[in-house]
Design an enzyme around this catalytic site. Structure first.
Site, PDB file in Angstrom:
ATOM      1  N   ASP A 194       0.822  -1.222   0.000  1.00 49.49           N
ATOM      2  CA  ASP A 194       0.000   0.000   0.000  1.00 49.49           C
ATOM      3  C   ASP A 194       0.857   1.275   0.000  1.00 49.49           C
ATOM      4  OD1 ASP A 194      -2.121  -1.859   0.468  1.00 49.49           O
ATOM      5  OD2 ASP A 194      -1.914  -1.625   2.630  1.00 49.49           O
TER       6      ASP A 194
ATOM      7  N   GLU B 132     -11.548   0.284  -2.889  1.00 47.10           N
ATOM      8  CA  GLU B 132     -10.666   0.830  -1.853  1.00 47.10           C
ATOM      9  C   GLU B 132      -9.482   1.515  -2.537  1.00 47.10           C
ATOM     10  OE1 GLU B 132      -9.482  -2.651   0.428  1.00 47.10           O
ATOM     11  OE2 GLU B 132      -8.270  -3.441  -1.199  1.00 47.10           O
TER      12      GLU B 132
END
Ligand code: FUB
Length: 369
Positions: A58, A269
């Protein structure tokens, strides 16, 4: 983030799909088996892992003080059993990395923030981001609170690499996961949200819907508009929302909303925003279809019109990225599971990204076939 899929975890990458089919075809002729094994060994990844001494995922990349800083999740082996809400993504701290240039090796600056130093947080320190204002650095992160509800927190430092000191409470009125901060002139906007394990669908009414334990409860019907990611301007001190959060609309080219059943294109997301030629690019993961998609708008608030895919599925279930300009070139930072083969033990990668003359983005295939 979630694992709702009957697919094997690695079946999304060409390489892994070939490995799986090779393993699952033991009755096939020797000839077929040989061809598949050969194809597997010929598969190559577009990029090399950037960091290999710990697992990282991420990545939120920024240029601060003339250097590239990366704010990733820090993946760890977990004793928590895998479940549909992603509980085995049980990260507990953050490390920050810096690169002198886009070609240099990332330097690990060590522990930047630990869950034990965040009074309100219990577990699952997921995808963070950072921003700079007036010489101070702000780390934004999601974590589950003591009621197992995801909230967004802020931690502050005088240095981009931290260590960061957490605010005692989460941001007021915050929920869900994956904060991303975008600076537009003197204004800072925070984007966030993630459905399924990220709990965004549970906030559809403005209150937390605890109708069941399943992360698939509370979703709209397939023919209703998809759940929207969220935006709010940040307060002047960067510590709270500076206005009531608003929903972001992602529209089809005909102006109609992308629908909840359109899993190839709907927001899941990993929101990120960058600005190019005065247009705002909102990019995000489509979750169970594993793309990084993008949509373009004329304002940081949107609406954004869906354009296509920037990054095709990587090896591993999750796909999560950031986009940054360095020395007049654009780069996408992302992750896959090349080093571990395990979906919750990821490693960072990066590659150049190209805006075409018409403003669209050239699609990237992270796995070479
Ligand atoms: O790293 C945990 C979660 O996985 C992130 O918050 C999601 O975006 C997905 O990458």
């Amino acid at each position: 983030m979630n694992l709702k899929s009957s697919k094997p975890i690695l079946a999304l990458s060409a390489a892994a799909a070939l490995i799986f089919s090779a393993c699952g075809n033991q009755q096939n002729s020797e000839e077929t088996e040989e061809v598949k094994i050969e194809e597997t060994t010929q598969s190559k990844f577009l990029s090399e892992p950037l960091i290999s001494h710990i697992y990282t995922a991420d990545p939120s990349a920024h240029v601060f003080n003339g250097k590239i800083y990366i704010y990733p999740s820090h993946d760890v082996e977990s004793v928590v059993e895998e479940d549909d809400s992603g509980a085995h993504f049980n990260m507990r701290d953050y490390h920050v990395f810096s690169m002198e240039t886009i070609d240099s090796e990332p330097k690990d600056h060590g522990l930047a923030l630990d869950v034990d130093d965040v009074p309100w947080a219990k577990r699952q320190m997921w995808a963070p981001d950072a921003a700079e204002k007036d010489g101070k650095f702000y780390l934004y992160f999601p974590a589950k609170d003591h009621d197992d509800i995801f909230r967004l927190g802020v931690a502050v430092s005088d240095k981009p690499e931290g260590p960061f000191e957490a605010q005692p409470e989460p941001m007021k009125g915050s929920f869900s996961i994956d904060p991303a901060v975008f600076q537009d002139g003197n204004e800072y906007y925070i984007y966030w949200g993630g459905i399924w394990g990220g709990q965004l669908q549970k906030w559809r009414t403005g209150e937390y819907l605890s109708t069941g334990d399943s992360p698939y409860d509370d979703e709209p019907a397939d023919d209703e508009p998809a759940i929207s990611p969220m935006i709010a301007k940040l307060s002047n001190d960067m510590l709270e929302f500076g206005e009531a959060p608003k929903e972001i609309k992602i529209l089809d080219k005909d102006g109609s909303p992308i629908l909840a059943g359109d899993h190839e294109r709907r927001f899941f997301e990993a929101a990120w925003v960058h600005k190019y030629n005065d247009k705002y690019y909102f990019s995000y993961s489509t979750g169970d279809t594993h793309n990084i998609a993008y949509a373009i708008g004329d304002s940081p608030y949107g609406p954004f019109t869906y354009q296509g895919v920037i990054l095709k599925p990587v090896q591993g279930w999750t796909n999560h990225h950031s986009i940054v300009e360095v020395d007049e070139k654009w780069y996408i930072f992302y992750h896959d599971t090349e080093l571990s083969g395990e979906t919750h033990l990821r490693n960072l990668k990066m590659t150049e990204m190209t805006h075409n003359a018409d403003g669209t983005i050239e699609m990237i295939e992270p796995i070479l076939k």
